[in-house]
Enzyme design. Sequence first.
Site, PDB file in Angstrom:
ATOM      1  CE1 TYR A 151      37.137  32.306  32.425  1.00  0.00           C
ATOM      2  CE2 TYR A 151      39.286  33.038  31.659  1.00  0.00           C
ATOM      3  CZ  TYR A 151      38.359  32.906  32.673  1.00  0.00           C
ATOM      4  OH  TYR A 151      38.648  33.394  33.936  1.00  0.00           O
ATOM      5  CG  ASP A 198      43.461  40.596  36.698  1.00  0.00           C
ATOM      6  OD1 ASP A 198      42.356  41.121  36.899  1.00  0.00           O
ATOM      7  OD2 ASP A 198      43.673  39.368  36.819  1.00  0.00           O
ATOM      8  CG  ASP A 227      37.678  36.659  35.754  1.00  0.00           C
ATOM      9  OD1 ASP A 227      37.105  36.804  36.845  1.00  0.00           O
ATOM     10  OD2 ASP A 227      38.908  36.804  35.600  1.00  0.00           O
ATOM     11  CG  ASP A 265      37.476  40.586  38.477  1.00  0.00           C
ATOM     12  OD1 ASP A 265      38.089  39.637  37.958  1.00  0.00           O
ATOM     13  OD2 ASP A 265      37.669  41.776  38.156  1.00  0.00           O
ATOM     14  CG  HIS A 313      35.356  32.386  37.254  1.00  0.00           C
ATOM     15  ND1 HIS A 313      36.173  33.264  37.919  1.00  0.00           N
ATOM     16  CD2 HIS A 313      35.880  32.249  36.020  1.00  0.00           C
ATOM     17  CE1 HIS A 313      37.150  33.651  37.121  1.00  0.00           C
ATOM     18  NE2 HIS A 313      36.994  33.057  35.954  1.00  0.00           N
ATOM     19  CD  GLU A 353      38.815  36.700  41.751  1.00  0.00           C
ATOM     20  OE1 GLU A 353      39.771  37.402  42.131  1.00  0.00           O
ATOM     21  OE2 GLU A 353      38.657  36.341  40.565  1.00  0.00           O
ATOM     22  CB  CYS A 364      46.975  38.424  38.456  1.00  0.00           C
ATOM     23  SG  CYS A 364      47.382  36.957  37.489  1.00  0.00           S
ATOM     24  NE  ARG A 414      40.531  33.079  40.919  1.00  0.00           N
ATOM     25  CZ  ARG A 414      41.209  33.971  40.199  1.00  0.00           C
ATOM     26  NH1 ARG A 414      40.855  34.205  38.943  1.00  0.00           N
ATOM     27  NH2 ARG A 414      42.230  34.623  40.709  1.00  0.00           N
ATOM     28  CD  GLU A 427      44.097  30.976  39.468  1.00  0.00           C
ATOM     29  OE1 GLU A 427      44.479  29.926  38.910  1.00  0.00           O
ATOM     30  OE2 GLU A 427      43.852  32.024  38.849  1.00  0.00           O
ATOM     31  CG  ASN A 482      43.849  29.427  35.114  1.00  0.00           C
ATOM     32  OD1 ASN A 482      44.002  29.461  33.901  1.00  0.00           O
ATOM     33  ND2 ASN A 482      44.115  30.452  35.898  1.00  0.00           N
TER      34      ASN A 482
END
Length: 304
Positions: A51, A65, A92, A94, A119, A121, A129, A164, A194, A216
């Site tokens: 990952y 983040d 990731d 975002d 992914h 989100e 985050c 996500r 998440e 996660n």
Amino acid sequence: MTGLLAADSSAADKRVAFRAGLNSDRIQRIPGAFNPLVAKLIQEIGFEGVYVSGAVVSADLALPDIGLTTLTEVTERGRQIARVTDLPVLIDADTGFGEPMSAARTVTLLEDAGIAGLHLEDQVNPKRCGHLDGKAVVPADEMVRRLRAAVSARRDPNFVICARTDAAGIEGIDAAIERAQAYAEAGADLIFTEALYTVADFEKFRAAVSIPLLANMTEFGKSELVPAQTLESIGYNAVIYPVSTLRLAMWAAETGLREIYETGTQAGLLDRMQHRSRLYELLQYERYNEFDSDIFNFTLGRNQ
């Protein structure tokens, strides 16, 4: 040269393996790698995937983040990591780095970088985050547009697009489930739930969503640290440990640096350091020497 300067497996093969793993009855354990060398270690130990965390890419640049990293920075880190491992790499992405068109471009660049899946989100852009308070999510239909753009840009049908949702901590778990169902209908191959709190939350999500699910297991967050075996028994298909290796490494680095500062020597730290011989083993140093010897095994004649 096989497996020396780059992984043996092609990007296409890694994507096939990722999909097969997600559709198997075994959970795919996917630790985060903060650099390519850690990815080689993850493969050697026997995990099913690697990952690349957005939080880790940010932290590596000494940034929080909060959406400050660029598509170029994230893509390049993903490319470096995917190059050295035969395992599929999930990255990731975002919020897709902008509007739906940007999410589509993100897919094309990450495909070209050899990544097996990404992914996206449903947070507002810029994001936060996932285990911090103060998050906000976009309306579900906006995320559906984001996903549809990503799916439409995919050229390799085996490239995994994971959706996500951060809605559980904002709108409640039922709303998050509704979103997950809509995201699956929009073409997502995998759902990342998440900041769920308990095993019961994970079970509720699994009962309500028909496509593969990812958990996660990040430390110091909102989720109970559920063992992979338990998640597998619930029916989860993948689990990520996004920041674990960075946290381990940073703790060791800070502890060691403080001791060097205080004592003036690293002599007391040697039993906590990776030995040079182990580093060389992981780097396959001997194989590089063999390659050099095979290539430069000629001699020059007097007249040459």
